[in-house]
Scaffold this active site. Structure first.
Site, short mmCIF file in Angstrom:
data_model
loop_
_atom_site.label_atom_id
_atom_site.label_comp_id
_atom_site.label_asym_id
_atom_site.label_seq_id
_atom_site.Cartn_x
_atom_site.Cartn_y
_atom_site.Cartn_z
N CYS A 1 -19.77 68.41 18.70
CA CYS A 1 -20.21 68.25 20.08
C CYS A 1 -19.92 66.84 20.56
O CYS A 1 -19.48 65.99 19.80
CB CYS A 1 -21.70 68.52 20.13
SG CYS A 1 -22.15 70.05 19.30
N ARG B 1 -14.35 67.76 22.73
CA ARG B 1 -15.09 67.91 21.48
C ARG B 1 -15.85 69.23 21.42
O ARG B 1 -16.35 69.60 20.36
CB ARG B 1 -16.07 66.76 21.29
CG ARG B 1 -15.43 65.38 21.30
CD ARG B 1 -16.49 64.29 21.16
NE ARG B 1 -17.11 64.39 19.86
CZ ARG B 1 -16.62 63.78 18.77
NH1 ARG B 1 -15.53 63.07 18.87
NH2 ARG B 1 -17.20 63.92 17.61
N TRP C 1 -20.34 72.45 20.95
CA TRP C 1 -19.49 73.40 20.25
C TRP C 1 -20.45 74.16 19.35
O TRP C 1 -20.99 73.61 18.39
CB TRP C 1 -18.42 72.69 19.41
CG TRP C 1 -17.38 73.61 18.91
CD1 TRP C 1 -16.25 74.02 19.57
CD2 TRP C 1 -17.31 74.26 17.62
NE1 TRP C 1 -15.52 74.88 18.79
CE2 TRP C 1 -16.14 75.05 17.59
CE3 TRP C 1 -18.14 74.26 16.50
CZ2 TRP C 1 -15.77 75.82 16.49
CZ3 TRP C 1 -17.78 75.04 15.41
CH2 TRP C 1 -16.61 75.80 15.41
N ASN D 1 -25.28 66.37 17.31
CA ASN D 1 -23.95 66.82 16.88
C ASN D 1 -23.99 66.92 15.36
O ASN D 1 -24.19 65.90 14.69
CB ASN D 1 -22.88 65.80 17.32
CG ASN D 1 -21.51 66.15 16.74
OD1 ASN D 1 -21.25 67.29 16.39
ND2 ASN D 1 -20.67 65.13 16.60
N GLY D 2 -23.86 68.13 14.82
CA GLY D 2 -23.94 68.28 13.37
C GLY D 2 -24.70 69.55 13.02
O GLY D 2 -24.90 70.42 13.88
N GLU E 1 3.56 74.87 11.43
CA GLU E 1 3.02 74.15 12.59
C GLU E 1 3.35 74.86 13.90
O GLU E 1 2.51 74.99 14.79
CB GLU E 1 3.55 72.71 12.61
CG GLU E 1 3.09 71.86 13.79
CD GLU E 1 1.59 71.69 13.91
OE1 GLU E 1 1.15 71.24 14.97
OE2 GLU E 1 0.85 72.06 12.96
N LYS F 1 0.54 76.17 16.54
CA LYS F 1 0.50 75.78 17.95
C LYS F 1 0.41 77.01 18.85
O LYS F 1 -0.39 77.08 19.77
CB LYS F 1 1.74 74.94 18.33
CG LYS F 1 1.72 73.53 17.72
CD LYS F 1 0.78 72.57 18.38
CE LYS F 1 -0.56 72.46 17.72
NZ LYS F 1 -0.72 71.77 16.48
N GLU G 1 -3.10 78.74 18.45
CA GLU G 1 -4.32 78.07 18.93
C GLU G 1 -4.37 77.90 20.44
O GLU G 1 -5.46 77.78 21.00
CB GLU G 1 -4.52 76.74 18.21
CG GLU G 1 -3.53 75.66 18.43
CD GLU G 1 -3.93 74.40 17.67
OE1 GLU G 1 -5.12 74.11 17.56
OE2 GLU G 1 -3.01 73.72 17.18
N HIS H 1 9.89 89.06 0.71
CA HIS H 1 8.83 89.54 -0.20
C HIS H 1 7.65 90.12 0.57
O HIS H 1 6.53 90.18 0.06
CB HIS H 1 8.38 88.38 -1.11
CG HIS H 1 9.53 87.75 -1.84
ND1 HIS H 1 10.17 88.35 -2.91
CD2 HIS H 1 10.21 86.60 -1.58
CE1 HIS H 1 11.17 87.57 -3.31
NE2 HIS H 1 11.22 86.52 -2.52
N LYS I 1 -11.62 69.37 19.20
CA LYS I 1 -10.63 68.40 18.76
C LYS I 1 -10.88 67.87 17.35
O LYS I 1 -9.97 67.74 16.54
CB LYS I 1 -10.59 67.23 19.74
CG LYS I 1 -9.51 66.20 19.45
CD LYS I 1 -8.13 66.81 19.56
CE LYS I 1 -7.01 65.91 19.16
NZ LYS I 1 -5.73 66.59 19.03
#
Ligand code: AGP
Length: 610
Positions: A2, A27, A74, A100-101, A483, A487, A490, A506, A605
């Protein structure tokens, strides 16, 4: 993860904490709220959704108060709704907490507090803090003592800010595991999760360390430990300015940060290349050449995009420095019984420098005697302050949740470190000079790739309805395939997978049909011919091929349905160029699909909880 911001001073707090909150929205953006103290009363306003929803609810005439705390959430415990939005208050509504946590023993504390008559309004872990402090306040001399007393009872992680009608101009803030700083103004002070929330008002900050608590008033601030013993702390000057955290005319932070890569790569290289000696120099490595020579094994640990740059770092270290190197998911490394000792160098890669799993993995490595190094972007972040030495990326603030310029700067920083280690071992001065020259050319080469943006935008139009996309690459470009897929996933919410191209046979080849776009990263490097064969296998099954190729390479003219050219460079540096078209492709597809590119759903983030 957060975002928290607080203000105490002569000005009206509401507008200041809302402005700070907007800068912290990357955040977490599930809900937002604030608490203000005025005339001995606390006024709390909160709303589910983005900060703009809260601002709309508040209207033009903001509530009054010279002391205020605010939060953007968040969600971890309790659904993202108004009731669970922060701040949370005690039974009497005389104090408010933002957090936050994760409070791991919240369940037990809630039960005990409930038995003692406390009434809970939300499902959050955080609310137990408000009731614990409420219980301790009458018996203590001050808010800080009550907060310290409450924190002695909780397990888990926190960055908190607390206000109470008992001390109307005071904010008490504390941290364990989640980032928090005090920002020093003149006749006013702030608390915040990171500096971006306060840069408009001051650049003087004091970073809190784990187990520290701050008492912040307009005229002064004190830093104490959890036993309320005073501590001396240094004031750090933040070198980022406001412009760097503005969009600068771009539609999104992500596009701005993609377009900034020539400059961010140049900043990562600045002052570090020694062409004559064919090596590099670092200011803050803090590990001597003698110690680097004693390193017998390297472990690189990280999460998400940073884990992809770690994979590229592994290939570089083994090829050029000939040092056995492994890459570890930080979340796995921290809980398994890894073999590391004083001959192991453990490198943690992190843009934010706050990712909980990476921080814990480095602490575990340190506990086992390993030397630790951080490749970090955010100056003054927790990982940067806890590792033995480090390399700052100097990529500038990265606000877009999807990491872009930090990734290319991480690869460049790994190449610089590899060159340093290699020149201390097997690499000749001529080989070193080749790498130095190739690195120096990168910013201009990245600019050349960015000129392909309009072509990539057109290509994106053809992919916006794709359900699935496969990304394939070999060698240094296998992690780029991972990557590229990340991208797209997300920010556009299209399912995508990255694979080593040869692995396709395979299993994933079963997915290939004319609906499955396959993106190949196929520069003219040591494994180019092998990738061409893999492309032929996909074409044989009717797959649609998009290929990233080296300028002038005509080998795929007939095979690939779409080609995007990148300039030639050394194999180990091709990822810095080949990832850029994939960043742009994901960006344009997501924009076309109407997705919130800078704040994708369910993401944040920096992941400061495990
Ligand atoms: C990447 O776009 C994501 N934001 C995420 O995977 C990120 O790379 C990961 O959370 C690691 O973050 P860090 O580099 O700040 O440690």
């Amino acid at each position: 993860m957060c975002g928290i911001v607080g203000y105490t001073g002569p000005r009206q707090a509401a507008a200041l904490v809302l402005e700070g909150l907007r800068r912290l929205e990357y955040r977490g953006y599930d809900s937002a709220g604030l608490a203000l103290i005025e005339d001995g009363r606390i006024e709390v306003h909160k709303a589910a959704g983005k900060i703009s929803v809260l601002e709309k609810a508040l209207g033009a005439k903001l509530p009054a108060g010279h002391t205020g705390i605010a939060h953007t959430r968040w969600a971890t415990h309790g659904a993202p709704n108004t009731v669970n939005a922060h701040p949370h208050t005690d039974c009497g509504g005389t104090l408010a907490v933002v957090h936050n946590g994760i409070i791991e023993n919240a369940g037990a504390l809630r039960t005990a507090l409930g038995k003692r008559g406390h009434v809970f309004r939300s499902e959050t872990d955080t609310e137990v803090l408000a009731h614990l402090i409420e219980e301790l306040l009458p018996g203590t001399g001050s808010l800080v003592e009550a907060v310290a007393g409450a924190l002695h009872q909780v397990d888990g992680t926190y960055g908190i800010a607390v206000v109470s009608t008992r001390e109307p101009d005071t904010i008490v803030a504390a941290r364990r595991g989640s980032p928090l700083l005090v920002a020093i103004g003149s006749g006013e002070n702030f608390v915040a999760s990171d500096a971006s929330a306060v840069l408009a008002h001051t650049r003087s900050v004091v970073y809190l360390d784990d187990g520290e608590i701050a008492v912040v008033r307009p005229q002064d601030y004190r830093i104490l430990d959890l036993d309320t013993v005073e501590k001396e702390k240094t004031v750090t000057r933040v070198d980022w300015d406001l412009a760097t955290i503005e969009r600068g005319g771009h539609a999104h932070f992500m596009l701005k940060e993609i377009m900034e890569q020539p400059e961010s790569v140049r900043n990562t290289l600045r002052g570090r290349l020694l062409e004559e000696e064919g090596t590099v120099r670092f200011g803050g490595l803090n590990i001597s050449d003698e110690e680097l020579l004693k390193v017998q094994r390297i472990v690189i640990t990280a999460c998400g995009t940073s884990w992809h740059s770690a994979l590229i770092g592994e290939y570089m270290m083994e090829e050029l420095a000939r040092i056995p190197t492994e890459v570890e998911y930080a979340s796995e490394f921290r809980y398994r019984n890894p073999i590391v000792d004083e001959r192991t160098l453990v490198i943690g890669i992190s843009q934010s420098g706050e990712t909980a799993d990476t921080l814990a993995a480095l602490r575990e490595a340190k506990r086992r005697g390993a030397r630790t190094l951080g490749l970090i972007n955010v100056v003054g972040s927790t990982i940067a302050r806890e590792v033995d030495g480090g390399i700052y990326l100097h990529a500038g603030p990265e606000i877009g949740v999807a990491s872009t310029k930090a990734f290319t700067s991480q690869i460049v920083a790994m190449a610089l470190l590899t060159l340093k280690m290699g020149r201390l071992r097997a690499l000749s001065i001529l080989q070193g000079r080749d790498v130095v020259r190739a690195l120096a050319k990168l910013p201009e080469l990245v600019s050349r790739v960015l000129t392909k943006a309009p072509l990539i935008e057109q290509l994106a139009d053809r992919l916006i309805r794709a359900q699935n996309v496969l990304y394939l690459g070999r060698g240094y470009n296998f992690p780029v395939a991972l990557e590229g897929a990340l991208k797209l996933k997300e920010i556009s919410y299209i399912h995508a997978e990255g694979y080593p191209a040869a692995e396709m046979k395979h299993g994933p080849i079963a997915l290939i049909d004319d609906l499955m776009p396959v993106v190949f990263i196929a520069p003219k490097d040591g494994v180019h011919q092998k990738v061409v064969s893999n492309i032929e296998e996909v074409k044989a099954r009717g797959g649609r091929v998009i290929a990233i190729v080296t300028e002038g390479d005509t080998a795929l003219d007939k095979l690939a349905d779409h080609r995007i050219e990148i300039p030639e460079t050394l194999d180990l540096l091709t990822p810095v160029l080949s990832v850029v078209p994939l960043q742009l492709l994901a960006y344009y597809i997501a924009v076309r699909r109407g997705c919130n590119v800078d704040q994708p759903r369910n993401l944040a983030k920096s992941v400061t909880v495990e």
